[in-house]
Design an enzyme around this catalytic site. Structure first.
Site, PDB file in Angstrom:
ATOM      1  N   ALA A 154      29.535  -5.960  -3.522  1.00 37.60           N
ATOM      2  CA  ALA A 154      29.351  -5.984  -4.967  1.00 37.60           C
ATOM      3  C   ALA A 154      30.362  -5.065  -5.641  1.00 37.60           C
ATOM      4  O   ALA A 154      30.755  -5.259  -6.782  1.00 37.60           O
ATOM      5  CB  ALA A 154      27.937  -5.542  -5.311  1.00 37.60           C
ATOM      6  N   ARG A 158      36.341  -5.145  -2.343  1.00 41.85           N
ATOM      7  CA  ARG A 158      36.745  -6.055  -1.264  1.00 41.85           C
ATOM      8  C   ARG A 158      37.505  -5.218  -0.248  1.00 41.85           C
ATOM      9  O   ARG A 158      38.283  -4.329  -0.613  1.00 41.85           O
ATOM     10  CB  ARG A 158      37.663  -7.159  -1.810  1.00 41.85           C
ATOM     11  N   LYS A 186      40.995  -1.000   0.573  1.00 37.30           N
ATOM     12  CA  LYS A 186      39.732  -1.160  -0.146  1.00 37.30           C
ATOM     13  C   LYS A 186      40.061  -1.317  -1.627  1.00 37.30           C
ATOM     14  O   LYS A 186      40.591  -0.405  -2.248  1.00 37.30           O
ATOM     15  CB  LYS A 186      38.881   0.079   0.088  1.00 37.30           C
ATOM     16  N   ASP A 203      25.783   6.419   1.629  1.00 34.36           N
ATOM     17  CA  ASP A 203      25.480   5.102   2.178  1.00 34.36           C
ATOM     18  C   ASP A 203      25.420   5.204   3.700  1.00 34.36           C
ATOM     19  O   ASP A 203      26.137   4.487   4.412  1.00 34.36           O
ATOM     20  CB  ASP A 203      26.563   4.108   1.741  1.00 34.36           C
TER      21      ASP A 203
END
Lengths: 230, 175
Positions: free
Chosen positions: A23, A26, A40, A137
């Protein structure tokens, strides 16, 4: 001049291999300056107001890059940053070759090896939090084990610092661990003991672990993923 | 001998590096460089770890030139500035640029694909012996480099000196 530069990058990315589309960004693989590289790209979000989008995207790119350098300075393996393009919000990073995720290891390796991995993950997260870096994360897919040719024991590398930031608050560190716990237990069924071992190792290695674990217990009771402050 | 790498992000640009030892005319070269008479960057190789860091510096310089955001006045001074861990331009020149007493020099050129004439032009100006670019590692002063870039001992456990240097070069603007 500006159009010249904005035309070379899309062409470059067009030829690169797209690995993931999330989201937020990429992720591509390509050759850059003769080295295997991960690019990235935080693309434009048209559902946001453009001024806000630019500010947010820029801030996240900067935070990601700062966190990586901060980790490396403390001896935590993270991909080397080769180049950052702040106009297109692309980060060019070292590709960690010859590695597999901790997630894959947990599903395939024998118990004693897993216990060792859990201990090492606990140690490395303790070191990271002692540097006041919040990963943001933490999942077993964001931890790589890179086979070392000489030494034998593989190198534990943290990747994807896209949601990371700097904070000294035990609350933020507790939430970081909570995110990992949730991801860990949902991805790998019946691994509660393994995660406990990870936390024990964290507690033993970190200088400020008691405050953090206390917050982790509080967050568990709340059952939420975000801090209630600010 | 020399090494050339095309910049993938700027396909019309290539970076060539040439290394010279036993250089006798460092004073003359430095003066010519200051006057802008040399079409290349003259760098002190003892502060370098590997040719890759020049590629990183050159790529960033070309990128900033294209978007009009260079911090220095020319592409070649920008390459030298990008090598430095600090934002002080004159310090970068002093540490990474060629000095009068140097006996080795690395020449970096940014050019279009076919400019072999440029290479021989520059080589003719240097009074020294050209050696393979890979020899840079034999000239590196690792202790001086570690001190200048403030590389921590822990950092050396998770990567090479080149990794530490390149990471700082790439993130200098936001640290």
């Amino acid at each position: 001049m500006a159009t010249e530069s904005s035309m070379a990058l899309p062409e470059f990315l067009g030829k690169a291999e797209l690995l993931k589309q999330g989201a937020e960004a990429r992720v591509y693989r390509a050759q850059f300056l003769g080295k295997p590289t991960i690019v990235k790209e935080r693309f434009q979000k048209r559902y946001r107001h453009p001024v806000l989008d630019e500010k947010l995207t820029h801030r996240r790119t900067v935070q990601e890059v700062r966190s990586i350098l901060r980790c490396r300075r403390a001896g935590i393996s993270a991909p080397v940053v080769y180049f950052v393009d702040y106009t297109s919000h692309c980060i060019f990073l070292e590709e960690i070759t010859g590695s597999s995720t901790v997630r894959d290891h947990i599903t395939s390796c024998p118990e004693p090896e897993l216990e060792r991995i859990a201990e090492r993950v606990g140690q490395i997260l303790a070191k990271m939090h002692d540097e006041d870096v919040i990963h943001g994360d933490l999942t077993t897919s964001n931890m790589l084990l890179r086979r070392s040719p000489e030494d034998g024991e593989s190198d534990l590398v943290l990747i994807d610092f896209g949601l990371s930031y700097i904070s000294a608050l035990p609350e933020d560190k507790g939430v970081d661990l909570y995110v990992l716990e949730k991801a860990f237990l949902s991805t790998h069924p019946n691994t509660e003991a393994l995660f406990e071992r990870l936390l024990k190792s964290y507690t033993a290695s970190s200088k400020m672990s008691s405050a953090v674990i206390k917050k982790l217990d509080e967050v568990r009771l709340r059952g939420r993923k975000r801090s209630m402050v600010g | 001998m020399h090494s050339t790498q095309e910049l993938e992000l700027h396909p019309d640009h290539s970076v060539t590096q040439m290394l010279f030892k036993e250089v006798k005319n460092a004073v003359e070269l430095r003066q010519k460089a200051v006057q802008g008479k040399i079409n290349g960057a003259l760098i002190n190789p003892t502060m370098l770890v590997n040719p890759f860091q020049l590629l990183v510096a050159a790529n960033k310089a070309v990128h900033l030139q294209k978007i009009g955001k260079m911090k220095t006045r020319s592409l070649y001074s920008e390459i030298i500035f990008n090598l430095s861990p600090t934002n002080n331009i004159s310090e970068a020149f002093k540490r990474f640029g060629i000095s009068d007493g140097d006996d080795s020099v690395l020449v970096v050129l940014v050019h279009n694909k076919d400019e072999s004439q440029l290479l021989s032009d520059i080589a003719a100006k240097v009074d020294g012996r050209q050696v393979p670019v890979e020899d840079i590692s034999s000239l590196s002063d690792a202790a001086k480099i570690k001190k200048l870039y403030k590389v921590t001992p822990q950092e050396e456990t998770c990567g090479t000196l080149l990794d530490a240097v390149v990471c700082r070069m790439a993130t200098k603007d936001v640290m």
